[in-house]
Enzyme design. Structure first.
Site, mmCIF file in Angstrom:
data_model
loop_
_atom_site.group_PDB
_atom_site.id
_atom_site.type_symbol
_atom_site.label_atom_id
_atom_site.label_comp_id
_atom_site.label_asym_id
_atom_site.label_seq_id
_atom_site.Cartn_x
_atom_site.Cartn_y
_atom_site.Cartn_z
ATOM 1 N N ASP A 1 -8.502 -0.214 3.478
ATOM 2 C CA ASP A 1 -7.784 -1.417 2.422
ATOM 3 C C ASP A 1 -7.447 -2.659 3.234
ATOM 4 O O ASP A 1 -6.962 -2.500 4.572
ATOM 5 C CB ASP A 1 -6.583 -0.978 1.798
ATOM 6 C CG ASP A 1 -6.591 0.141 0.855
ATOM 7 O OD1 ASP A 1 -7.715 0.401 0.391
ATOM 8 O OD2 ASP A 1 -5.340 0.362 0.275
ATOM 9 N N HIS B 1 -3.304 -8.279 -5.514
ATOM 10 C CA HIS B 1 -2.619 -7.194 -5.025
ATOM 11 C C HIS B 1 -1.150 -7.006 -5.606
ATOM 12 O O HIS B 1 -0.236 -6.739 -5.066
ATOM 13 C CB HIS B 1 -2.432 -7.251 -3.658
ATOM 14 C CG HIS B 1 -1.966 -5.834 -2.636
ATOM 15 N ND1 HIS B 1 -0.714 -5.617 -2.388
ATOM 16 C CD2 HIS B 1 -3.073 -4.955 -2.262
ATOM 17 C CE1 HIS B 1 -0.885 -4.412 -2.037
ATOM 18 N NE2 HIS B 1 -2.262 -4.136 -1.625
ATOM 19 N N HIS C 1 -6.011 1.411 7.281
ATOM 20 C CA HIS C 1 -5.713 -0.071 6.621
ATOM 21 C C HIS C 1 -6.430 -0.913 7.959
ATOM 22 O O HIS C 1 -6.304 -0.485 9.234
ATOM 23 C CB HIS C 1 -4.556 -0.370 6.724
ATOM 24 C CG HIS C 1 -3.690 -0.119 5.394
ATOM 25 N ND1 HIS C 1 -3.275 1.083 5.132
ATOM 26 C CD2 HIS C 1 -3.438 -0.926 4.145
ATOM 27 C CE1 HIS C 1 -2.783 1.213 3.990
ATOM 28 N NE2 HIS C 1 -3.028 -0.081 3.433
#
Length: 275
Positions: free
Chosen positions: A93, A148, A243
């Site tokens: 992500d 987001h 991430h």
């Protein structure tokens, strides 16, 4: 007369204070909803949202998800891949760039490991060169929505689609290519209506079956903490969520991929799941 006016003023001040406090409490409690409502046409549906979660059993076994793989598949959604072979599906992500994506891409290239990077609008706007590198090195760029937001709080179809198509358009502007329609709900927040809307847009939704707390930039896990979670909870068919902002991930990924390979795992693209 003056005394009466003084008492009245005190009462008015008291009432005003109570009203002000009430307004502040309302704003504090509704902060998230207000942010979501910034999107024109958004309709809130806060009572039906779910948070993606996992339950782990024995080491090396597939964890249970908030929904079963069979339930998700009816909505073109997945949290795990082929559980019959030792294969891993790497995903990252990417909300913003802070200097770690280059190291991650270097490690992936070294191990010939394909990955999917789920990006938001900010990443596309600020890091177009890295987006181009991700694509050039054979990886996939997926949709993590433009802002987001908590997508489970949006029930209006046009508002949902706007979050998705804005990413598609920016990606095409940067790369000249159409975006592969892979979607990951921000923070893992979703509802069935979201998944159905994504499916209607041609998207496959991807949750995950292996992750750890790596997203707090100023509170990064140690190498030992990362390995303790990522090596003991790995399992055949795992969709791995990491991430790209994590400095720990940037430092350990080469060694982590090597350790997984030594455990007999190989790496495949999400396209192997969707066919």
């Amino acid at each position: 007369m003056h005394k009466h006016m003084s008492i009245t003023r005190k009462k008015l001040v008291s009432v005003a204070a109570v009203l002000a406090l009430g307004v502040l409490m309302y704003l504090a409690g509704a902060g998230t909803a207000m942010k979501v409502n910034e999107m024109k046409g958004a309709t809130l549906e806060t009572s039906t949202g779910e948070n993606w979660g996992l339950g782990f059993g024995a080491e090396g076994q597939t964890p249970t998800g908030t929904k079963t793989a069979e339930e998700l598949k009816t909505m073109d959604a997945y949290y795990v891949g082929d559980t019959t072979e030792k294969v891993l599906y790497l995903t990252f992500d990417a909300g913003y760039e802070n200097g770690n994506t280059g190291k991650i891409l270097d490690a992936l290239k070294k191990h010939h490991a394909p990955a999917t990077f789920f990006v938001v609008g900010n990443y596309l706007e600020t890091s177009p060169d890295l987006v181009q590198r991700i694509v050039a090195e054979g990886h996939t760029v997926g949709n993590h929505t433009y802002h987001h937001r908590d997508m489970s709080a949006i029930s209006d179809k046009s508002a949902f689609e706007s979050e998705m198509t804005s990413v598609e358009e920016k990606f095409k502007e940067i790369t000249g290519q159409d975006m592969i329609k892979y979607y990951r709900p921000p923070q893992g927040k979703y509802n069935e209506n979201n998944l159905k809307m994504a499916k209607e847009m041609g998207y496959h939704t991807f949750f995950w079956s292996l992750a750890y707390v790596d997203w707090e930039e100023n509170n990064q896990p140690t190498k030992e903490e990362a390995f303790k979670k990522l090596l003991t909870r790995v399992h055949p068919g795992a969709i791995v969520l990491l991430h790209s902002t994590s400095s720990t991930n940037g430092e350990i990924l080469d060694e982590l991929l090597k350790k997984w390979e030594e455990m007999g795992y190989s790496f495949k693209s999400l396209s192997e799941i969707t066919g």
